[in-house]
Design a protein around this motif. Structure first.
Motif: not given
Length: 563
Positions: A159, A181-182, A185, A226-227
């Motif tokens: 990450a 990145l996507l 999570p 990402m959040t």
């Protein structure tokens, strides 16, 4: 053709050699199967069963349903969401197979992430960078990561590499960076580590903005993206906070943190030198001395290794915050703000493995470059650390500590005999366990009134407390443990303390079990599974049925019916 294979093999030997070591490290899972010894604490006693029960239920996409197998209806939001990749592993595969796949994913992602982080951002351009990065990455990948954390800790180097790449390249960032990145999570935890990690990345973005006076839009977009995905993935948590006012979780009565200043200092020193059971780093013997040597080399050569010092400073702050969180002086704030009581901000220390091994890699780079025979010393240190960590593999570690294997812990054949003897549909009666983790009965399909979960209704905790109130009164330690935390909703016995797994080799007896069977009946209790004989069972309205044991199980179960 073979010459091309040989050429590619030799070109990437710094990658495949560590990968072979990882495969050897993982081999016990594949060779021994369910006879592998694996972690019990916060693993077999909880998470594995949670995933299994959810995967077998019809509540996967429910918002407000209740799982009937646990405490007469465990709220759906106490379990992972349908967007959690781990849940789908348990849907597609049997529990142990899903467990092994997750272990394999963790190790190789950890290796790849730390390799890319060091090679692309911190050791770039140095002689032997690829080999050095691969050696440190192998060490990081061998860490005893908390299994149910998935990529929450193991994926942190990857990450950080993704964010630093986007920060540096901007519009030139390869598409695969954005894809990773996507995707990350879905196989990692927001509340365990990434809420803190993303907070740290946000501070880095703010620092860049202040320093350069330039708004890095793509870097900000990466953080926001990402959040946002984490929030979508955790839609059950969001829904429970915003809309589920009827469900008051037992976490509202958490009352943790009563250490004096000396206790805080001791906790800080212990965490800084030894880390925590969920994020062991094994840095004390090799890594910390190596960093000190590299610092001395820097002073001798008249340069300051800022990145290495920053990594160590971050770990000092992480351990300090972790310790201070349990200081009695913070009770004033915790008592005023519910969020500070229900959410464990001390989990920020789970970021420490990332920074210890980042610091280790930078320190080895300094020794490699500036010390005579440094390359030899570097490889000795990497090999030594690898040997230390190899011994932390679950089979190697837990076989020595008499921890049961997967098969032994759940003892499915033994509990199948109990189910057959009772002869009713498991949904028609409720059980509790004494001297056993409730997860064992849950795994085998029984409906339990006791459990271990991160969240359940506060009202049920109060009802269950009436069953064990007398035993709690006889043990201030257990009473404090239950009343101030209470996520282990167990049939506590004062004489047994915090021991929840007794085998047939035990000579313990429960001479005076003091439980309220009337309160147990009111909850719907019908049977007691006890790992130990209850000598006064008649006095507390329990009828002894029979014992169950077989050669495959280390357990001997005494079955009692509530009269």
């Amino acid at each position: 053709m073979w010459s091309n294979v040989f050429t590619v093999t030799m070109k990437y030997k710094h990658i495949w050699i560590p990968c072979v070591v990882l495969l050897v490290f993982l081999s016990p899972y594949y060779i021994l199967g369910q006879d592998t010894h694996i972690r019990l604490h916060d693993n077999m006693d909880s998470n594995i069963v949670w995933y299994k029960l959810l995967s077998e239920s019809n509540l996967l996409f429910s918002l407000d349903g209740r799982l009937p197998n646990v405490i007469n209806g465990l709220p759906r939001d106490a379990l992972p969401s349908s967007l959690d990749a781990m849940v789908w592993l348990y849907i597609m595969f049997k529990p142990f197979t899903a467990y092994v796949i997750n272990q394999t994913i963790m190790r190789f992602v950890a290796f790849y992430g730390m390799y890319k982080l060091l090679n692309a951002h911190f050791l770039k351009g140095g002689t032997g960078t690829k080999w050095l990065s691969a050696g440190v990455a192998l060490c990081f990948a061998l860490l005893p990561f908390w299994p149910s954390g998935a990529l929450s800790i193991a994926g942190l180097p990857l990450a950080l590499h993704l964010f630093l790449t986007i920060r540096k390249l901007g519009k030139e960032t390869p598409k695969r960076i954005w894809v990773l990145l996507l995707v990350m999570p879905f196989h990692s935890s927001f509340i365990l580590t990434f809420i803190f990690f993303l907070g740290g990345i946000g501070l880095l973005w703010l620092w860049d903005w202040y320093r350069t006076r330039r708004f890095n839009g793509l870097f900000f977009t990466a953080i926001a993206a990402m959040t946002s995905i984490f929030l979508v993935k955790n839609y059950l948590l969001v829904h429970s906070i915003l809309f589920n006012e009827e469900h008051i979780p037992h976490r509202n009565e958490f009352n943790l943190g009563h250490k004096d200043l000396k206790g805080v200092y001791d906790l800080f020193i212990h965490d800084f030198l030894n880390a925590h059971t969920h994020d062991w780093t094994f840095h004390r013997t090799i890594i910390l001395p190596t960093i000190l040597v590299a610092l001395a080399v820097g002073f001798t050569k008249k340069f300051i290794p800022y990145h290495m010092l920053l990594a160590v400073a971050v770990n000092v702050l992480l351990s300090a915050f972790y310790a201070i969180w349990y200081w009695e002086g913070l009770r004033v704030l915790k008592d005023q703000f519910m969020l500070l009581n229900t959410f464990n901000f001390a989990r920020v220390h789970f970021l420490s493995p990332l920074f210890w091994y980042l610091g280790f890699g930078i320190a080895l780079g300094i020794i490699w470059k500036h010390v005579k025979l440094g390359k030899v010393f570097v490889w000795i240190l990497i090999i030594y650390q690898t040997v230390i960590l190899f011994q932390t593999g679950e089979e190697f570690k837990y076989e020595k500590t008499a921890t049961p294997t997967f098969n032994e812990f759940y003892s499915s054949s033994l509990f199948a005999d109990i189910e057959k003897y009772i002869g009713e549909e498991q949904s028609e009666y409720r059980v509790v366990s004494v001297g056993l983790h409730p997860a064992i009965a849950q795994y085998n399909g029984f409906y339990t009134l006791d459990t271990y979960n991160v969240s359940f209704p506060l009202v049920y905790k109060h009802q269950f407390r009436e069953v064990i109130a007398s035993e709690l009164e006889e043990s201030p330690v257990l009473e404090n443990y239950f009343d101030t935390w209470g996520s282990r909703l167990y049939m506590y016995v004062s004489d047994l303390g915090k021991h929840y797994f007794f085998t047939k080799k035990s000579d313990e007896k429960l001479e005076q079990l003091d439980i309220n069977t009337e309160a147990l009946k009111e909850l719907g209790g019908s049977y007691v599974f006890s790992a130990l004989p209850i000598e006064n069972h008649k006095e507390i309205d329990l009828v002894f049925e029979r014992t169950f044991e077989n050669e495959k199980s280390p357990l001997k179960i005494y079955l009692y019916r509530i009269e």
